[in-house]
Design a protein around this motif. Structure first.
Motif, PDB file in Angstrom:
ATOM      1  N   TYR A 195       1.013  -1.101   0.057  1.00  0.00           N
ATOM      2  CA  TYR A 195      -0.132   0.022   0.033  1.00  0.00           C
ATOM      3  C   TYR A 195       0.901   1.242   0.200  1.00  0.00           C
ATOM      4  O   TYR A 195       1.963   1.177   0.554  1.00  0.00           O
ATOM      5  CB  TYR A 195      -0.913   0.179   1.119  1.00  0.00           C
ATOM      6  N   ARG A 196       0.531   2.251  -0.579  1.00  0.00           N
ATOM      7  CA  ARG A 196       1.267   3.690  -0.431  1.00  0.00           C
ATOM      8  C   ARG A 196       0.188   4.717  -0.265  1.00  0.00           C
ATOM      9  O   ARG A 196      -0.851   4.680  -1.129  1.00  0.00           O
ATOM     10  CB  ARG A 196       1.765   3.865  -1.782  1.00  0.00           C
ATOM     11  N   PHE A 197       0.350   5.452   0.537  1.00  0.00           N
ATOM     12  CA  PHE A 197      -0.478   6.734   0.867  1.00  0.00           C
ATOM     13  C   PHE A 197       0.301   7.814   0.597  1.00  0.00           C
ATOM     14  O   PHE A 197       1.497   7.783   0.534  1.00  0.00           O
ATOM     15  CB  PHE A 197      -0.838   6.446   2.462  1.00  0.00           C
ATOM     16  N   PRO A 198      -0.539   8.975   0.314  1.00  0.00           N
ATOM     17  CA  PRO A 198      -0.056  10.379   0.075  1.00  0.00           C
ATOM     18  C   PRO A 198       0.774  11.062   1.144  1.00  0.00           C
ATOM     19  O   PRO A 198       0.627  10.762   2.325  1.00  0.00           O
ATOM     20  CB  PRO A 198      -1.230  11.215  -0.184  1.00  0.00           C
ATOM     21  N   ARG A 199       1.901  11.639   0.713  1.00  0.00           N
ATOM     22  CA  ARG A 199       2.689  12.505   1.811  1.00  0.00           C
ATOM     23  C   ARG A 199       2.191  13.968   1.714  1.00  0.00           C
ATOM     24  O   ARG A 199       2.576  14.600   0.834  1.00  0.00           O
ATOM     25  CB  ARG A 199       3.959  12.492   1.292  1.00  0.00           C
ATOM     26  N   PRO A 200       1.140  14.104   2.497  1.00  0.00           N
ATOM     27  CA  PRO A 200       0.359  15.514   2.698  1.00  0.00           C
ATOM     28  C   PRO A 200       1.279  16.661   2.566  1.00  0.00           C
ATOM     29  O   PRO A 200       2.235  16.865   3.451  1.00  0.00           O
ATOM     30  CB  PRO A 200      -0.406  15.424   3.871  1.00  0.00           C
ATOM     31  N   MET A 201       0.938  17.550   1.866  1.00  0.00           N
ATOM     32  CA  MET A 201       1.421  18.850   1.794  1.00  0.00           C
ATOM     33  C   MET A 201       3.103  19.144   1.604  1.00  0.00           C
ATOM     34  O   MET A 201       3.509  20.056   1.584  1.00  0.00           O
ATOM     35  CB  MET A 201       1.201  19.683   3.308  1.00  0.00           C
ATOM     36  N   THR A 202       3.703  17.943   0.991  1.00  0.00           N
ATOM     37  CA  THR A 202       5.078  17.940   0.374  1.00  0.00           C
ATOM     38  C   THR A 202       4.979  18.344  -1.025  1.00  0.00           C
ATOM     39  O   THR A 202       6.066  18.693  -1.386  1.00  0.00           O
ATOM     40  CB  THR A 202       5.652  16.591   0.708  1.00  0.00           C
ATOM     41  N   ASP A 203       3.992  18.721  -1.663  1.00  0.00           N
ATOM     42  CA  ASP A 203       4.135  19.151  -3.039  1.00  0.00           C
ATOM     43  C   ASP A 203       3.789  20.599  -2.875  1.00  0.00           C
ATOM     44  O   ASP A 203       3.741  20.962  -4.252  1.00  0.00           O
ATOM     45  CB  ASP A 203       3.051  18.405  -3.903  1.00  0.00           C
TER      46      ASP A 203
END
Length: 333
Positions: A195-203
């Motif tokens: 599974y892979r979840f987003p890395r929030p606010m790193t973009d």
């Protein structure tokens, strides 16, 4: 100076004795985890009552361990906030009353300043200035620290703190209280890459955090999985990796933004082994407190109070706490 430190901000009663010459002389801690476990979280009234029962015996034991008496103390430090008001009032009342009776000074300490300074208790402490990552159940923030008491906020969580996200996600997965450590333990059995979840606010630029969306991603993944124990472990690992990656990316940014070469990591989530391993790869000296001082404790309060009193801090003999108290409101020592 020999300082007694008292920590009662939430669900742990901590007492310590600190010497500005010899360092930490003793510390005692009582955790209320079992008391609150059947309720699935901290019950403020029960926390306050248990602090009343525990603090005085802990003080007696800490002084005995240090081979000292109350008359040997030169000052008393206590957590004045932030935290649960009833719990804070318990520690403040005991500290102020003792100080009044002993005719010695007493100083209220900011709970997060205590965490921030906890690595100074170690044999190889960081030197000012540095960047601090304060990461716990109640706070996630990056702070530039030029000197004691001067704190510049670089970024903070706009919703859940990292530790809070760990605990809530653990509950979504059906884990017991306290969920954060159990989720981290379960993640060790997870398989990488399932599974892979987003890395929030790193973009986007900046050092702010957001972890609430990770809970939704985790819940969705769990609901659409076969829901075996292995699925649970795989999802726990993916969640932990997302949080750790996000914290690491933001720490790298903070170091680049400030030009600092030292990173201090403090707070309960600082005990997470994956986080410790990954932050150690940053191009900076990284300092952690020992595991027992990552969570709430009296040693960090005694140290912070000693530094404040040593720098000449004075306060009127009144019992006053601040359940909400921004770290940036503190003045330089």
């Amino acid at each position: 100076m020999i300082i007694l430190g008292i920590e009662t901000s939430c669900d742990e009663s901590g007492v310590a004795v600190y010497s500005t010459k010899q360092g930490l002389l003793s510390h005692q801690l009582f955790s209320q985890i079992k008391l609150h476990a059947e309720y699935g979280g901290v019950v403020p009234e029960l926390a306050s009552r248990d602090h009343i029962r525990r603090v005085l015996p802990l003080i007696k034991q800490a002084l005995q361990d240090a081979d000292l008496t109350l008359n040997d103390l030169n000052g008393i430090a206590y957590t004045a906030g932030p935290g649960l008001i009833g719990a804070l009032m318990t520690g403040a009342s005991i500290a102020r009353s003792l100080a009044w009776g002993l005719t010695i000074p007493s100083v209220g300490v900011h709970h997060m300043e205590g965490h921030l300074l906890a690595p100074l208790l170690e044999p190889n402490p960081p030197q000012f200035p540095f960047v601090a990552l304060l990461v716990s159940g109640g706070h996630t923030m990056l702070v530039d620290v030029p000197r004691l008491g001067e704190y510049h906020l670089l970024g903070e969580s706009v919703d859940d703190a990292a530790g809070e996200a760990f605990d809530k996600t653990a509950k979504l997965l059906g884990l017991d209280y306290p969920g954060g450590p159990l989720l981290a333990k379960l993640a060790l059995q997870g398989r990488a890459g399932l599974y892979r979840f987003p890395r929030p606010m790193t973009d986007r630029p900046g050092c702010d955090f957001s972890f609430s969306g990770l809970k939704t991603s985790t819940l969705t993944a769990w609901q659409h999985s076969p829901q075996t124990e292995q699925d649970k472990a795989d999802i726990a690992r993916a969640f932990e990796e997302a949080v750790v990656d996000t914290l690491t990316i933001k720490c790298r940014r903070a170091l680049e933004q400030t030009g600092r070469k030292q990173l201090v990591v403090a707070g309960g989530v600082g005990a997470n082994q994956r986080l410790r391993t990954q932050l150690a790869t940053l191009p900076a000296q990284v300092f952690f407190p020992r595991l027992e001082f990552c969570t709430d404790n009296g040693a960090m309060i005694a140290l912070a109070g000693a530094l404040r009193l040593q720098a000449g801090a004075t306060e009127p003999p009144i019992i006053q706490v601040r359940p909400r108290w921004p770290l940036m409101e503190l003045s330089a020592a």
